[in-house]
Each structure stands twice: as structure tokens, then as C-alpha cells.
Write a protein that holds these residues in place. Sequence first.
Motif, PDB file in Angstrom:
ATOM      1  N   ALA A 135       0.823  -1.207   0.000  1.00 42.72           N
ATOM      2  CA  ALA A 135       0.000   0.000   0.000  1.00 42.72           C
ATOM      3  C   ALA A 135       0.859   1.259   0.000  1.00 42.72           C
ATOM      4  O   ALA A 135       0.619   2.191  -0.772  1.00 42.72           O
ATOM      5  CB  ALA A 135      -0.930  -0.003   1.215  1.00 42.72           C
ATOM      6  N   LEU A 136       1.873   1.296   0.861  1.00 43.06           N
ATOM      7  CA  LEU A 136       2.700   2.504   0.964  1.00 43.06           C
ATOM      8  C   LEU A 136       3.578   2.690  -0.269  1.00 43.06           C
ATOM      9  O   LEU A 136       3.680   3.793  -0.810  1.00 43.06           O
ATOM     10  CB  LEU A 136       3.555   2.434   2.225  1.00 43.06           C
ATOM     11  CG  LEU A 136       2.776   2.528   3.548  1.00 43.06           C
ATOM     12  CD1 LEU A 136       3.695   2.311   4.735  1.00 43.06           C
ATOM     13  CD2 LEU A 136       2.068   3.872   3.664  1.00 43.06           C
ATOM     14  N   THR A 137       4.206   1.618  -0.733  1.00 44.25           N
ATOM     15  CA  THR A 137       5.025   1.734  -1.947  1.00 44.25           C
ATOM     16  C   THR A 137       4.139   1.924  -3.172  1.00 44.25           C
ATOM     17  O   THR A 137       4.526   2.611  -4.119  1.00 44.25           O
ATOM     18  CB  THR A 137       5.920   0.501  -2.129  1.00 44.25           C
ATOM     19  OG1 THR A 137       5.109  -0.691  -2.156  1.00 44.25           O
ATOM     20  CG2 THR A 137       6.942   0.390  -1.006  1.00 44.25           C
ATOM     21  N   GLY A 138       2.931   1.331  -3.140  1.00 41.89           N
ATOM     22  CA  GLY A 138       2.008   1.497  -4.258  1.00 41.89           C
ATOM     23  C   GLY A 138       1.506   2.918  -4.372  1.00 41.89           C
ATOM     24  O   GLY A 138       1.356   3.453  -5.474  1.00 41.89           O
ATOM     25  N   LEU A 139       1.237   3.544  -3.221  1.00 43.31           N
ATOM     26  CA  LEU A 139       0.762   4.929  -3.242  1.00 43.31           C
ATOM     27  C   LEU A 139       1.824   5.853  -3.825  1.00 43.31           C
ATOM     28  O   LEU A 139       1.527   6.721  -4.655  1.00 43.31           O
ATOM     29  CB  LEU A 139       0.398   5.365  -1.819  1.00 43.31           C
ATOM     30  CG  LEU A 139      -0.341   6.694  -1.677  1.00 43.31           C
ATOM     31  CD1 LEU A 139      -1.688   6.635  -2.379  1.00 43.31           C
ATOM     32  CD2 LEU A 139      -0.530   7.047  -0.200  1.00 43.31           C
ATOM     33  N   SER A 140       3.063   5.667  -3.410  1.00 42.99           N
ATOM     34  CA  SER A 140       4.142   6.510  -3.939  1.00 42.99           C
ATOM     35  C   SER A 140       4.400   6.202  -5.412  1.00 42.99           C
ATOM     36  O   SER A 140       4.662   7.109  -6.206  1.00 42.99           O
ATOM     37  CB  SER A 140       5.422   6.311  -3.125  1.00 42.99           C
ATOM     38  OG  SER A 140       5.916   5.001  -3.264  1.00 42.99           O
TER      39      SER A 140
END
Length: 421
Positions: free
Chosen positions: A366-371
Motif C-alpha cells: 500500500a505505501l510503496t504502491g501509493l508513492s
Amino acid sequence: MRSRPLISRQKSLRKFSKQRKNLYVATWEGVPATIFQVLLQGQFLTGFLLYLGASSSQIGFVLALTTLVNIAQIGVAFLIQKLPSRKWAMVTCVAVHRILWTSTGLIPFILPKDLWVVTFIGLYTVAFIANTAGAVLWSSVISDLVPARVRGRYFGIRNTVLNALGSAVLYAGGIVLDRYPGGHGFFILYVVVWIFAATNIVVLFFYPDTHFEKSEENKFLPMFKKPLHDTLFMKSTLFLAAWLLLQNLTVPLYSYVMLQLLHINYQTLSLLNVSQTIFMMGSFYVWGNLNARYSNKRLLLWTLPIIAASSLIWGLLSVLPMLLVLFTAHIVFGVGIGGFNQLAFNFIIGDTPKKERPMYMAMFAALTGLSSFFGPLIGGQIYGWIENWPHWTQVYGMQIIVGVLMLALALLLGRRILKDE
């Protein structure tokens, strides 16, 4: 010295044989999946969007969508705790993804031209929502199938074999599009894609339905907070998310720059990507062996300056022949990204608690996907803004700026965060 009892040895052999069978299934399942994905992503995805009439900002948005939907993995990580079977949920989600993505090939044949791009984006979005659920389930299953002691080498070998196949498919696809430009060429590619998408779904049936060690938490918020309270995990994940934001400002749009601005044909573009894949394959073996001696985080740190250097190399287009520079940049990027992807995957399945692993994986995704979503989206907008600027700013100016920022991030923060504790 006493030997082990016969029954004990027989049980051990049966267990080993079962593990080997499972690893073979996981490897062979990757064959149709690789062919399917190679012919629908990268240069072919960009080319198909250009054929449909998409702008640079729309292309950036499409490339970013696959990572934005990773946020949904957090909900999926909680819901899989309630599933009676991970395998059949995985098969269902992957099948929906494959069917919807392949159906985009029908768009030019059944819809008026003014609906092509918007329909593609709609189908593509729903397909990757299903895919993000399938990704959590597959990662959870594969982490149980592959014993920890052989993880680095197994994924090194698997990635090498599948990327060798992907290189051949990539080159063949480029030849097809050069020989049959426009809709005819893409129709041929989609016929192949439909065949291997169906094959991929069938092979997934042979995955075992392994025992699932569920989280000790049965409510969403306590489970969600587990990775958030893991300081070392969160620091590493947030750093890698910042890194991917920078990297994805330019890398997903390389095909756009080469096709639209440098006017490179598909066959040459395929050769560039094949060279990148070949060196990426060679690096899998090297990184896999190094992983037996050094930690995932330390090796991740080593990959960062290599990736930054590949971006800076684009600046040599101002003084050296175009193809020499592009081949060099792709080769260096292949070495760096091969290690980065392999080690990041090993990090989230090896350096996290087993029972809580789905939520850890989901938080990382989620965090790497958002960035990664905002990276190509911002990059596509920037290319639209600088459309009337000097040609060099569009071709390699962006890459130089991003390369400098990535190198600074690796040296200033990476050395402090990705270190052995």
C-alpha cells in the motif's frame, strides 16, 4: 553413529518430494503468466495506448493505476483470515484479472473511437483491483511453499528462467508490431495473450491448498496496527516508498520517450528491453548468492546507487551515440532493478513475522504502491508541461534531475535506514 529410523526417512523423503513438486508447479505457472504479462505491459502497453489515442498524462495515469490499487491489499490481508481456502480465492481473483485485461484487446473492434481510451481505463482499473487481491493471496501462498533456507536461490533461478522467456517474447512481440503496424499487429499479440491467459488460469488449479497460519488478531484495527508498531519495518518501508516515488517519475515513461520523442521502432525498443532483462537475469543469480551472506536490507542499499546511475547515464545522449547510451542505461538499470525487486520481495516475506505476514505485505504494497502511483502520474504531467521546452529537457533532462535526487537520497538517508541492526 545411529541412522534415522526407516519410517522417519520415508516421511522426510515424502516431504521433500512434495516440496519439490510444489516448487515445480510454482515455476511452471510463471511461464504462461510471463508471456501474458510481457505482451500487455511495458512498451506494448504504451504502444497500445498511443494507438488508442491516449495523451502522455493519460499514459502516466494508466501506468500509475496498477500501484494505486495496492492500497486495497490492506483490506484483503484482513479478509483472507476469514477464508476457508486461499487457493480458490487466489484462482478466482487471478482469473478475473486475466479475463478483464485481455478483453481490452476487443476495444478497437467493438466501440467507437471516442470511447477507446476511457473504456480501456475502466477495464484496466477493475482488472487490477482483482489483481491486487490475487497478489496478496499468491504472495501468502508462495511464502509458505518455498522453504526459507532456499528462498534466495529459488527465486533467483525462477526469475532467471522466466525473464529469459520474457526476453524472447519481448523481442518477438517487437518484430510483430514492426511487421504489422497498427491494429493488425496488436490483434496478433492479443490472440497470443488470450491463449496464455487461459493456460495460466488452468495451471493455477495445480497449486496446493496449504495450511494457513492465521493472525492471532481477529479484529481489523489490532491487525492493522501490527506493522505500524514495528519501527524497523516502517522506517525501511517509508524509505523505499520515497525511493519509488522518485524512480517512477521517469522509468515507466521511458517507452513514451523512446517511441514518441526519439522515434525508435518497436524492434529496437525490444532489443533494449531484452538487453536489460538479460543483465537482470544474470544479476538474479549474483544477488541470490550474496543474499546467503548478507541481509536483505544491506543488499537493497547496494542496489540504489546502481539504479540512480542508470538514470544519470541518459545525460550522455548529449555527447555520445544514442543507441550506445540507451543500451548502457538499460543494462545498468537491469542489474540494479533485478536486485531491488528480488530483495524487496525477500524482505517482506523473510524479515516479517509469519502469522502477521499478509498484513505486513499489504502495508508494504500500500505505501510503496501509493508513492509509485504518484510517480508516473506526476511524471506524465511534467512531460505535458514541458512539451514546448527544448528537446533535450524532454529526452534526458528529467532523467538527470531524478538521478541526482535518487543518489542523494541513497547516500543521505539510505545508509542510515537500510543497515543491519
